[in-house]
Motif scaffolding. Structure first.
Motif, PDB file in Angstrom:
ATOM      1  N   LYS A  33      28.531  40.929  39.281  1.00 30.22           N
ATOM      2  CA  LYS A  33      27.543  39.930  38.885  1.00 30.22           C
ATOM      3  C   LYS A  33      27.504  39.797  37.369  1.00 30.22           C
ATOM      4  CE  LYS A  33      24.143  37.116  40.014  1.00 30.22           C
ATOM      5  NZ  LYS A  33      24.357  35.923  40.844  1.00 30.22           N
ATOM      6  N   ILE A  34      27.530  40.942  36.679  1.00 32.49           N
ATOM      7  CA  ILE A  34      27.529  40.915  35.220  1.00 32.49           C
ATOM      8  C   ILE A  34      28.781  40.216  34.713  1.00 32.49           C
ATOM      9  CG2 ILE A  34      27.656  42.368  33.159  1.00 32.49           C
ATOM     10  CD1 ILE A  34      25.962  44.435  34.716  1.00 32.49           C
ATOM     11  N   SER A  35      29.923  40.537  35.336  1.00 31.47           N
ATOM     12  CA  SER A  35      31.185  39.935  34.930  1.00 31.47           C
ATOM     13  C   SER A  35      31.164  38.425  35.108  1.00 31.47           C
ATOM     14  CB  SER A  35      32.337  40.542  35.735  1.00 31.47           C
ATOM     15  OG  SER A  35      33.540  39.868  35.478  1.00 31.47           O
ATOM     16  N   LEU A  36      30.652  37.983  36.252  1.00 35.77           N
ATOM     17  CA  LEU A  36      30.612  36.554  36.515  1.00 35.77           C
ATOM     18  C   LEU A  36      29.681  35.839  35.564  1.00 35.77           C
ATOM     19  CD1 LEU A  36      30.657  36.530  40.415  1.00 35.77           C
ATOM     20  CD2 LEU A  36      32.481  35.815  38.882  1.00 35.77           C
ATOM     21  N   LYS A 705      50.369  40.080  54.020  1.00 33.59           N
ATOM     22  CA  LYS A 705      49.915  41.415  53.615  1.00 33.59           C
ATOM     23  C   LYS A 705      49.679  41.498  52.115  1.00 33.59           C
ATOM     24  CE  LYS A 705      52.260  43.663  57.477  1.00 33.59           C
ATOM     25  NZ  LYS A 705      53.438  44.478  57.886  1.00 33.59           N
ATOM     26  N   ILE A 706      50.367  40.660  51.353  1.00 37.08           N
ATOM     27  CA  ILE A 706      50.118  40.584  49.914  1.00 37.08           C
ATOM     28  C   ILE A 706      49.045  39.544  49.626  1.00 37.08           C
ATOM     29  CG2 ILE A 706      51.130  40.013  47.678  1.00 37.08           C
ATOM     30  CD1 ILE A 706      53.766  41.055  48.669  1.00 37.08           C
ATOM     31  N   TRP A 707      49.136  38.414  50.326  1.00 35.74           N
ATOM     32  CA  TRP A 707      48.242  37.303  50.029  1.00 35.74           C
ATOM     33  C   TRP A 707      46.772  37.663  50.254  1.00 35.74           C
ATOM     34  CZ3 TRP A 707      47.513  33.203  47.419  1.00 35.74           C
ATOM     35  CH2 TRP A 707      46.392  32.421  47.696  1.00 35.74           C
ATOM     36  N   SER A 708      46.476  38.277  51.363  1.00 37.67           N
ATOM     37  CA  SER A 708      45.079  38.490  51.737  1.00 37.67           C
ATOM     38  C   SER A 708      44.317  39.325  50.713  1.00 37.67           C
ATOM     39  CB  SER A 708      44.996  39.121  53.125  1.00 37.67           C
ATOM     40  OG  SER A 708      43.656  39.219  53.549  1.00 37.67           O
ATOM     41  N   PRO A 709      44.804  40.506  50.334  1.00 39.00           N
ATOM     42  CA  PRO A 709      44.057  41.258  49.308  1.00 39.00           C
ATOM     43  C   PRO A 709      44.071  40.581  47.949  1.00 39.00           C
ATOM     44  CG  PRO A 709      46.097  42.377  49.891  1.00 39.00           C
ATOM     45  CD  PRO A 709      45.915  41.282  50.883  1.00 39.00           C
ATOM     46  N   PHE A 710      45.176  39.890  47.637  1.00 42.98           N
ATOM     47  CA  PHE A 710      45.202  39.182  46.348  1.00 42.98           C
ATOM     48  C   PHE A 710      44.093  38.142  46.281  1.00 42.98           C
ATOM     49  CE2 PHE A 710      46.411  35.129  44.382  1.00 42.98           C
ATOM     50  CZ  PHE A 710      46.355  35.512  43.052  1.00 42.98           C
ATOM     51  N   GLN A 711      43.989  37.287  47.309  1.00 45.90           N
ATOM     52  CA  GLN A 711      42.991  36.233  47.203  1.00 45.90           C
ATOM     53  C   GLN A 711      41.569  36.783  47.253  1.00 45.90           C
ATOM     54  OE1 GLN A 711      42.021  33.227  50.203  1.00 45.90           O
ATOM     55  NE2 GLN A 711      42.333  31.669  48.639  1.00 45.90           N
ATOM     56  N   LYS A 712      41.359  37.810  48.042  1.00 48.99           N
ATOM     57  CA  LYS A 712      40.018  38.385  48.090  1.00 48.99           C
ATOM     58  C   LYS A 712      39.590  38.861  46.710  1.00 48.99           C
ATOM     59  CE  LYS A 712      40.185  39.692  52.961  1.00 48.99           C
ATOM     60  NZ  LYS A 712      40.290  40.792  53.960  1.00 48.99           N
ATOM     61  N   ALA A 713      40.550  39.371  45.940  1.00 51.92           N
ATOM     62  CA  ALA A 713      40.232  39.785  44.565  1.00 51.92           C
ATOM     63  C   ALA A 713      40.037  38.573  43.662  1.00 51.92           C
ATOM     64  CB  ALA A 713      41.343  40.674  44.024  1.00 51.92           C
ATOM     65  N   ALA A 714      40.924  37.590  43.793  1.00 50.35           N
ATOM     66  CA  ALA A 714      40.863  36.425  42.898  1.00 50.35           C
ATOM     67  C   ALA A 714      39.594  35.620  43.101  1.00 50.35           C
ATOM     68  CB  ALA A 714      42.090  35.540  43.124  1.00 50.35           C
ATOM     69  N   LEU A 715      39.083  35.582  44.339  1.00 48.38           N
ATOM     70  CA  LEU A 715      37.880  34.797  44.616  1.00 48.38           C
ATOM     71  C   LEU A 715      36.604  35.460  44.102  1.00 48.38           C
ATOM     72  CD1 LEU A 715      38.555  33.508  48.249  1.00 48.38           C
ATOM     73  CD2 LEU A 715      38.672  32.209  46.105  1.00 48.38           C
ATOM     74  N   GLN A 716      36.710  36.671  43.622  1.00 47.40           N
ATOM     75  CA  GLN A 716      35.530  37.331  43.054  1.00 47.40           C
ATOM     76  C   GLN A 716      35.281  36.901  41.610  1.00 47.40           C
ATOM     77  OE1 GLN A 716      36.145  41.513  43.520  1.00 47.40           O
ATOM     78  NE2 GLN A 716      36.022  41.450  45.752  1.00 47.40           N
ATOM     79  N   HIS A 717      36.191  36.111  41.072  1.00 49.61           N
ATOM     80  CA  HIS A 717      36.081  35.724  39.669  1.00 49.61           C
ATOM     81  C   HIS A 717      36.341  34.235  39.495  1.00 49.61           C
ATOM     82  CE1 HIS A 717      36.042  39.909  38.247  1.00 49.61           C
ATOM     83  NE2 HIS A 717      36.936  40.135  39.192  1.00 49.61           N
ATOM     84  N   MET A 719      38.717  31.522  37.654  1.00 43.92           N
ATOM     85  CA  MET A 719      39.997  31.524  36.957  1.00 43.92           C
ATOM     86  C   MET A 719      39.619  31.384  35.489  1.00 43.92           C
ATOM     87  SD  MET A 719      43.324  28.970  37.005  1.00 43.92           S
ATOM     88  CE  MET A 719      44.026  29.447  38.574  1.00 43.92           C
ATOM     89  N   THR A 720      39.793  32.440  34.750  1.00 38.70           N
ATOM     90  CA  THR A 720      39.251  32.486  33.391  1.00 38.70           C
ATOM     91  C   THR A 720      40.223  31.983  32.336  1.00 38.70           C
ATOM     92  OG1 THR A 720      39.892  34.818  33.415  1.00 38.70           O
ATOM     93  CG2 THR A 720      37.566  34.304  33.764  1.00 38.70           C
ATOM     94  N   ASP A 721      41.525  31.928  32.684  1.00 38.68           N
ATOM     95  CA  ASP A 721      42.463  31.495  31.652  1.00 38.68           C
ATOM     96  C   ASP A 721      43.754  30.978  32.293  1.00 38.68           C
ATOM     97  OD1 ASP A 721      43.306  30.954  29.099  1.00 38.68           O
ATOM     98  OD2 ASP A 721      43.766  33.028  28.564  1.00 38.68           O
ATOM     99  N   PHE A 722      44.415  30.134  31.556  1.00 33.20           N
ATOM    100  CA  PHE A 722      45.741  29.627  31.925  1.00 33.20           C
ATOM    101  C   PHE A 722      46.530  29.484  30.646  1.00 33.20           C
ATOM    102  CE2 PHE A 722      48.476  25.817  32.019  1.00 33.20           C
ATOM    103  CZ  PHE A 722      49.413  26.226  32.969  1.00 33.20           C
ATOM    104  N   PHE A 736      42.266  35.919  36.322  1.00 31.19           N
ATOM    105  CA  PHE A 736      41.058  35.910  37.147  1.00 31.19           C
ATOM    106  C   PHE A 736      40.213  37.101  36.711  1.00 31.19           C
ATOM    107  CE2 PHE A 736      44.579  34.087  39.460  1.00 31.19           C
ATOM    108  CZ  PHE A 736      44.066  32.914  39.988  1.00 31.19           C
ATOM    109  N   GLY A 737      39.136  36.817  35.979  1.00 33.68           N
ATOM    110  CA  GLY A 737      38.368  37.917  35.429  1.00 33.68           C
ATOM    111  C   GLY A 737      39.160  38.632  34.350  1.00 33.68           C
ATOM    112  N   GLU A 738      38.890  39.917  34.171  1.00 34.92           N
ATOM    113  CA  GLU A 738      39.514  40.661  33.073  1.00 34.92           C
ATOM    114  C   GLU A 738      40.722  41.485  33.499  1.00 34.92           C
ATOM    115  OE1 GLU A 738      36.458  42.990  31.290  1.00 34.92           O
ATOM    116  OE2 GLU A 738      35.353  41.257  30.498  1.00 34.92           O
TER     117      GLU A 738
END
Length: 778
Positions: A33-36, A705-717, A719-722, A736-738
């Motif tokens: 929450k603090i990060s977001l 098997k790679i996609w599922s944990p990756f997106q679950k992490a990415a959706l917590q933040h 997209m902070t930069d490109f 995505f986040g820090e």
């Protein structure tokens, strides 16, 4: 679904993305929450405040000076008569009496507010701003960066000189790269607005706004922001603007009212095709020649002749072939298509044919056929047919399960933990409720395609989405154009429905489908978030585009409140608060207008047809095709692509490809699109039936098997930069986040920086220092 010639082997090197991986535990919520909050707070820093402006009311030219650098951000138009001019240091207003337009320009804290207000009771248009720059940033699909002299884009805009922004733009802004800063023109919405382009001597643009005489709101509002020449600054400023308008809602917020949404996190996107409850392996073909004269088979021919769009000739010819012991693959498919198709008919029961119904069928008959739900008359028809077929087919409970329910069980066993499954029609689920139940039991989301765009006066079963019980809708609830003509429905069939007039009909359809508790937990609404918005000039129900959209959003809300995870075609952000997922932002429909792709069946570019001889995936979705070189810059080339939508809505809407262009569809681009999916946090999409699953299950399961944990992490933040990391723009990075980032290398050379190497044609995911490499053997 696409018939690809090679298996795609995903190389997952080093490390998994699990455990602390994707920080899904409750113990991390406070820090998240603090990060977001920190991520969102940063958005306020992108829009510059210290700038001045100059306006010429006669030509409506506007110049901005920032940090000592001046740029004309809206070019002068032809001089007009000006009246009622008032000016202070921070604000100027005037009126164009001939055009009946009032203009107000005011310097606010972090933007220049420009409002255009019509005083006319008639429809009329007004154009502003006119822009000319070396580069443009446009929210076409996910996002594009467009040089003013790129030959393929010039060809595109020459063919599309006037784009409806509500269809062509996924978000309500366009941006221009000036020499030292960017100017972003943000609108409240894009309704009744077109982008008019000229391609000589290079690309220039002008916005044209249509003011509707019967619309009570006759104002067009712009907020002109000044930022650095950086797509991140542009997108994050737009995100801040939407938040300020109260038009932003995260998946976390949506999940509070519908916990089922959590199943979308990390889900691959699957369109599943199984239009047959009776399949080839279900029939004992050796017995059929001796049974062709049975009354049931003659009755099926009668039904097809009376109710089928194509009649019975083909079926009867196949039946005769079996009688002559000449029934082969084509005849088998024709026979099976006929049996499965007629099971959909409410007229299937005939007491002269079905003389001894079993207990289930008799119980339903006792209720009265007219009182049966759609699922119940499918059940009745299946029981009637099972009795009539006798030893020709296995017990009814086994019909079609090997090619439907068993596929979902195999997917789960293969490691596909999360999936969204879309059926081409609700009838596929009602005919095979075990398929829906199994998907649900495996923890997947499953739902039908549904559409309220069009209505046909006498729609066949093939067009059940264009059929309604209320027969008055065709005349009384369809869209009338300004010239008095009715707006034609999809593919020119029927008419377009006015969404503000059919709420009760939507509810009637939905409750009819769900009457017997079919366990759908998702719903896909065709076109509701895809533009194609109308002003309805019908005298009895004048409706503006804004009201049209409100009707669509009310519909989305209805399905959401019934516990369903709602998605739609397109993903335009007027629906961002109401939809959970969208198909078409990442890869839209490619070139409807190209005859080589749509009409010329001999062309290598022909995308295929809606037909499927074997009852599986239609060739339109199965056939792998190349796209022409001149289309790559427009649709797939990473050089011109930007993650604008994800920079705004990463935590709000899960976006993927249009179903016509799934992850496997484009020849020689499967690997490129795979690494883009990770770079942009875009779920892989595929069309599956039993055959396609067997062909691709290794690649699909390894990727999942790679996609599922990756997106679950990415959706917590956010997209902070490109960042573009090389001059050729072929190595790109998203953050995505820090602690989570992805670097995609689209080039033919390896990339190395700060000790991190990314091999050619691969992507590297790094999460909290742990690396995973993604590629395919395309």
């Amino acid at each position: 679904m696409k018939k690809i010639t090679t298996y795609l082997c995903l190389a997952a090197i080093t490390v998994s993305l699990s455990a602390c991986t994707m920080a899904n535990g409750k113990s991390t919520k406070k820090s998240e929450k603090i990060s977001l909050n920190h991520e969102i707070e940063k958005n306020k820093t992108y829009a510059k405040k210290d700038f001045s402006f100059e306006v010429d009311p006669e030509t409506f030219a506007i110049s901005i000076t920032e940090n000592g650098k001046k740029a004309t951000v809206s070019l002068p138009q032809e001089s007009r008569e000006v009246a009622d001019l008032h000016q202070t240091k921070a604000e100027i207003s005037w009126r164009y009496p001939t055009e009946q337009i009032q203009v107000n320009v005011k310097k606010e804290d972090n933007h220049l507010a420009v409002s255009l207000t019509s005083s006319s009771d008639e429809d009329h248009s007004f154009s502003w701003p006119k822009v000319d720059a070396k580069n443009y940033i446009l929210p076409i699909g996910e996002g594009k960066t467009i040089p003013n002299n790129q030959k393929d884009w010039l060809s595109y805009f020459k063919e599309n000189e006037e784009l409806s922004m509500s269809e062509a733009f996924s978000m309500s802004f366009f941006a221009v790269n000036q020499e030292t800063f960017a100017t972003t023109f943000v609108m409240d919405n894009t309704f009744n607005s077109d982008l008019v382009t000229k391609t000589e001597p290079h690309l220039t643009m002008e916005a044209s706004h249509q003011f509707i005489g019967f619309d009570k709101n006759k104002s067009m509002n712009y907020r002109l922001y000044v930022t650095d020449n950086d797509p991140v600054a542009i997108a994050k400023t737009y995100q801040m603007d939407r938040m300020n308008l109260g038009q932003f809602k995260t998946l976390d917020e949506k999940e509070k009212t519908n916990p089922e949404i959590e199943k979308m996190r990390g889900a691959i996107q699957v369109y599943f095709w199984n239009s047959r409850i009776l399949n080839t392996d279900d029939i004992k073909w050796a017995k059929l020649p001796s049974m062709t004269d049975e009354p049931i088979f003659q009755w099926i021919g009668d039904l097809l002749e009376q109710y089928g769009e194509d009649g019975s000739a083909e079926y009867l010819a196949a039946l005769q072939a079996f009688k002559n012991n000449q029934g082969y693959k084509y005849e088998k498919n024709t026979f099976l298509t006929a049996l499965n198709y007629t099971l959909l008919y409410p007229q299937f029961y005939n007491p002269d044919i079905f003389k001894n119904p079993d207990k289930t069928a008799q119980k339903l008959l006792d209720k009265g056929i007219e009182s049966l739900s759609e699922q119940e008359y499918y059940t009745l028809n299946k029981h009637l047919l099972a009795d009539a077929l006798g030893a020709l087919a296995p017990p009814l409970e086994k019909w079609g399960q090997a090619t439907s329910s068993e596929v979902f069980k195999e997917m789960k066993q293969a490691g596909v933990e999360n999936a969204w499954v879309g059926l081409p029609n609700w009838a596929n689920g009602l005919m095979n409720p075990e398929l829906v139940k199994t998907a649900n039991n495996e923890g997947y989301l499953i739902g039908p395609y549904d559409s309220y765009q069009s209505i046909q006066e006498n729609a066949s079963i093939d067009w059940n989405t264009a059929s309604f019980t209320n027969k008055t809708l065709y005349e009384n609830a369809t869209v009338t154009k300004k010239n008095g003509e009715k707006a034609a429905g999809f593919l020119g069939k029927g008419r377009k429905l006015n969404p503000t007039l059919i709420s009760s009909d939507v509810e009637e359809r939905f409750t009819g489908i769900m009457k017997n508790d079919i366990p759908f937990n998702s719903w896909f609404l065709d076109t509701d978030a895809a533009g194609e918005i109308y002003n309805d000039y019908s005298p009895d129900h004048l409706t503006t585009q804004s009201e049209d959209v409100a009707g669509r959003l009310k519909r989305m809300d209805y399905f959401s409140k019934n516990g369903l995870v709602v998605g739609s075609e397109g993903g335009n952000d007027f629906a961002s608060q109401d939809m959970v997922f969208a198909h078409g932002i990442e890869t839209p429909v490619i070139m409807w207008s190209d005859p080589d792709m749509r009409e010329n069946k001999e062309s290598e570019y022909y995308v295929g047809s809606y037909a499927a001889l074997d009852g599986g995936i239609p060739t339109k979705y199965k056939k792998v095709v190349p796209i022409k070189e001149e289309y790559k810059a427009i649709y797939t080339d990473p050089v011109y692509s930007l993650p604008l939508y994800k920079l705004v809505y990463n935590r709000s809407v899960i976006t993927s490809h249009h179903w016509e262009w799934d992850s496997y569809k484009i020849k020689d681009q499967v690997n490129e699109r795979r690494i883009t999916e990770y770079l942009y946090n875009t779920p892989p999409m595929m069309h599956l039936d039993k055959s396609a699953w067997d062909e691709r299950k290794k690649d699909i399961s390894q990727n999942a098997k790679i996609w599922s944990p990756f997106q679950k992490a990415a959706l917590q933040h956010e997209m902070t930069d490109f960042k573009v990391l090389t001059d050729d723009r072929l190595v790109q990075k998203t953050q995505f986040g820090e602690k989570l980032f992805v670097i995609a290398n689209f080039s033919d050379s390896n990339y190395e920086n700060d000790g991190l190497e990314v091999a050619s044609k691969t992507a590297v995911i790094e999460n909290d220092g742990k690396k995973t490499i993604v590629k395919t053997n395309d």
